[in-house]
Scaffold this motif. Sequence first.
Motif, PDB file in Angstrom:
ATOM      1  N   ARG A   1       1.327  48.795  25.309  1.00  0.00           N
ATOM      2  CA  ARG A   1       2.190  48.550  26.460  1.00  0.00           C
ATOM      3  C   ARG A   1       2.683  47.116  26.397  1.00  0.00           C
ATOM      4  NH1 ARG A   1      -0.611  45.295  29.791  1.00  0.00           N
ATOM      5  NH2 ARG A   1      -2.843  45.474  30.006  1.00  0.00           N
ATOM      6  N   TYR A   2       3.574  46.783  27.334  1.00  0.00           N
ATOM      7  CA  TYR A   2       3.985  45.388  27.455  1.00  0.00           C
ATOM      8  C   TYR A   2       4.166  45.025  28.919  1.00  0.00           C
ATOM      9  CZ  TYR A   2       8.934  46.769  28.054  1.00  0.00           C
ATOM     10  OH  TYR A   2      10.114  47.308  28.505  1.00  0.00           O
ATOM     11  N   ASP A   3       4.013  43.730  29.180  1.00  0.00           N
ATOM     12  CA  ASP A   3       4.183  43.169  30.515  1.00  0.00           C
ATOM     13  C   ASP A   3       5.239  42.076  30.458  1.00  0.00           C
ATOM     14  OD1 ASP A   3       1.959  44.639  31.571  1.00  0.00           O
ATOM     15  OD2 ASP A   3       0.602  43.118  30.774  1.00  0.00           O
ATOM     16  N   LEU A   4       5.853  41.842  31.608  1.00  0.00           N
ATOM     17  CA  LEU A   4       6.848  40.784  31.742  1.00  0.00           C
ATOM     18  C   LEU A   4       6.392  39.811  32.820  1.00  0.00           C
ATOM     19  CD1 LEU A   4      10.049  43.021  31.791  1.00  0.00           C
ATOM     20  CD2 LEU A   4       9.017  41.872  29.823  1.00  0.00           C
ATOM     21  N   GLU A   5       6.577  38.529  32.555  1.00  0.00           N
ATOM     22  CA  GLU A   5       6.236  37.500  33.533  1.00  0.00           C
ATOM     23  C   GLU A   5       7.390  36.513  33.640  1.00  0.00           C
ATOM     24  OE1 GLU A   5       3.205  33.734  34.076  1.00  0.00           O
ATOM     25  OE2 GLU A   5       2.664  35.301  32.654  1.00  0.00           O
ATOM     26  N   GLY A   6       7.958  36.419  34.831  1.00  0.00           N
ATOM     27  CA  GLY A   6       9.060  35.496  35.054  1.00  0.00           C
ATOM     28  C   GLY A   6       8.579  34.067  35.179  1.00  0.00           C
ATOM     29  N   ARG A   7       9.360  33.162  34.641  1.00  0.00           N
ATOM     30  CA  ARG A   7       9.109  31.725  34.751  1.00  0.00           C
ATOM     31  C   ARG A   7      10.391  31.067  35.195  1.00  0.00           C
ATOM     32  NH1 ARG A   7       4.581  29.842  31.460  1.00  0.00           N
ATOM     33  NH2 ARG A   7       3.024  31.465  31.808  1.00  0.00           N
ATOM     34  N   GLU A   8      10.250  29.985  35.949  1.00  0.00           N
ATOM     35  CA  GLU A   8      11.426  29.210  36.339  1.00  0.00           C
ATOM     36  C   GLU A   8      11.040  27.760  36.513  1.00  0.00           C
ATOM     37  OE1 GLU A   8      12.255  29.594  40.942  1.00  0.00           O
ATOM     38  OE2 GLU A   8      12.078  31.586  40.033  1.00  0.00           O
ATOM     39  N   LEU A   9      11.993  26.898  36.227  1.00  0.00           N
ATOM     40  CA  LEU A   9      11.802  25.459  36.380  1.00  0.00           C
ATOM     41  C   LEU A   9      13.093  24.872  36.933  1.00  0.00           C
ATOM     42  CD1 LEU A   9      10.092  22.903  35.950  1.00  0.00           C
ATOM     43  CD2 LEU A   9      11.015  22.805  33.624  1.00  0.00           C
ATOM     44  N   ALA A  10      12.990  24.250  38.101  1.00  0.00           N
ATOM     45  CA  ALA A  10      14.158  23.623  38.735  1.00  0.00           C
ATOM     46  C   ALA A  10      14.322  22.218  38.169  1.00  0.00           C
ATOM     47  CB  ALA A  10      13.984  23.586  40.243  1.00  0.00           C
ATOM     48  N   PHE A  11      15.419  22.007  37.464  1.00  0.00           N
ATOM     49  CA  PHE A  11      15.726  20.680  36.942  1.00  0.00           C
ATOM     50  C   PHE A  11      16.445  19.843  37.989  1.00  0.00           C
ATOM     51  CE2 PHE A  11      14.999  23.045  33.073  1.00  0.00           C
ATOM     52  CZ  PHE A  11      14.301  22.136  32.303  1.00  0.00           C
ATOM     53  N   SER A  12      17.174  20.522  38.856  1.00  0.00           N
ATOM     54  CA  SER A  12      17.889  19.875  39.958  1.00  0.00           C
ATOM     55  C   SER A  12      18.193  20.959  40.987  1.00  0.00           C
ATOM     56  CB  SER A  12      19.187  19.236  39.459  1.00  0.00           C
ATOM     57  OG  SER A  12      20.110  20.240  39.064  1.00  0.00           O
ATOM     58  N   GLU A  13      18.802  20.576  42.086  1.00  0.00           N
ATOM     59  CA  GLU A  13      19.191  21.578  43.086  1.00  0.00           C
ATOM     60  C   GLU A  13      20.242  22.528  42.532  1.00  0.00           C
ATOM     61  OE1 GLU A  13      20.231  20.058  46.914  1.00  0.00           O
ATOM     62  OE2 GLU A  13      18.506  18.688  46.941  1.00  0.00           O
ATOM     63  N   GLU A  14      21.004  22.070  41.560  1.00  0.00           N
ATOM     64  CA  GLU A  14      22.090  22.877  40.994  1.00  0.00           C
ATOM     65  C   GLU A  14      21.666  23.707  39.787  1.00  0.00           C
ATOM     66  OE1 GLU A  14      22.570  19.338  41.177  1.00  0.00           O
ATOM     67  OE2 GLU A  14      23.247  19.593  43.249  1.00  0.00           O
ATOM     68  N   PHE A  15      20.537  23.364  39.162  1.00  0.00           N
ATOM     69  CA  PHE A  15      20.186  24.055  37.922  1.00  0.00           C
ATOM     70  C   PHE A  15      18.713  24.440  37.891  1.00  0.00           C
ATOM     71  CE2 PHE A  15      18.779  24.083  33.436  1.00  0.00           C
ATOM     72  CZ  PHE A  15      19.517  25.172  33.021  1.00  0.00           C
ATOM     73  N   VAL A  16      18.468  25.750  37.803  1.00  0.00           N
ATOM     74  CA  VAL A  16      17.130  26.299  37.617  1.00  0.00           C
ATOM     75  C   VAL A  16      17.140  27.069  36.299  1.00  0.00           C
ATOM     76  CG1 VAL A  16      15.358  27.845  38.519  1.00  0.00           C
ATOM     77  CG2 VAL A  16      16.769  26.509  40.105  1.00  0.00           C
ATOM     78  N   ARG A  17      16.175  26.771  35.431  1.00  0.00           N
ATOM     79  CA  ARG A  17      16.060  27.462  34.140  1.00  0.00           C
ATOM     80  C   ARG A  17      15.086  28.620  34.301  1.00  0.00           C
ATOM     81  NH1 ARG A  17      17.369  30.048  30.160  1.00  0.00           N
ATOM     82  NH2 ARG A  17      16.823  29.418  28.060  1.00  0.00           N
TER      83      ARG A  17
END
Length: 128
Positions: A16-32
């Motif tokens: 099987r496989y699992d997915l895990e979301g990640r995010e990093l806010a570099f600024s108010e305008e840009f989230v990776r």
Amino acid sequence: MGTWEQLASLPVEIERYDLEGRELAFSEEFVRYTTLITLHGSGEQGVGEDVVYDGLDHVAFQAAGGSLPLAGSWTLGTFAQRLSELDTFPDPPVREVSRRYRTWAFESAALDLALRQAGTSLAAHMGR
């Protein structure tokens, strides 16, 4: 023998496989946003990171969960072939090039898993 030829025959068992979301806010305008793909099999796991640029693509992918038919006994070569037959995007991607990034994430997770299942490293498998 080339690098792919040395890797393509490496066996990999996927349950099987699992997915895990990640995010990093570099600024108010840009989230990776990225998504970790973890393949599981034979008591091991292999991880790859989907680095598709557009957050909408990650949201749809994560919402779909582990729905792709990837379970089975493969070699890295047959697994790559199987991926080429599947649409890994539940909705069309914002950018067509994103299909390559997602494929690479699954393939890197499969390589990681295959090496762990074989009890070896990439360097050792390649004879380096």
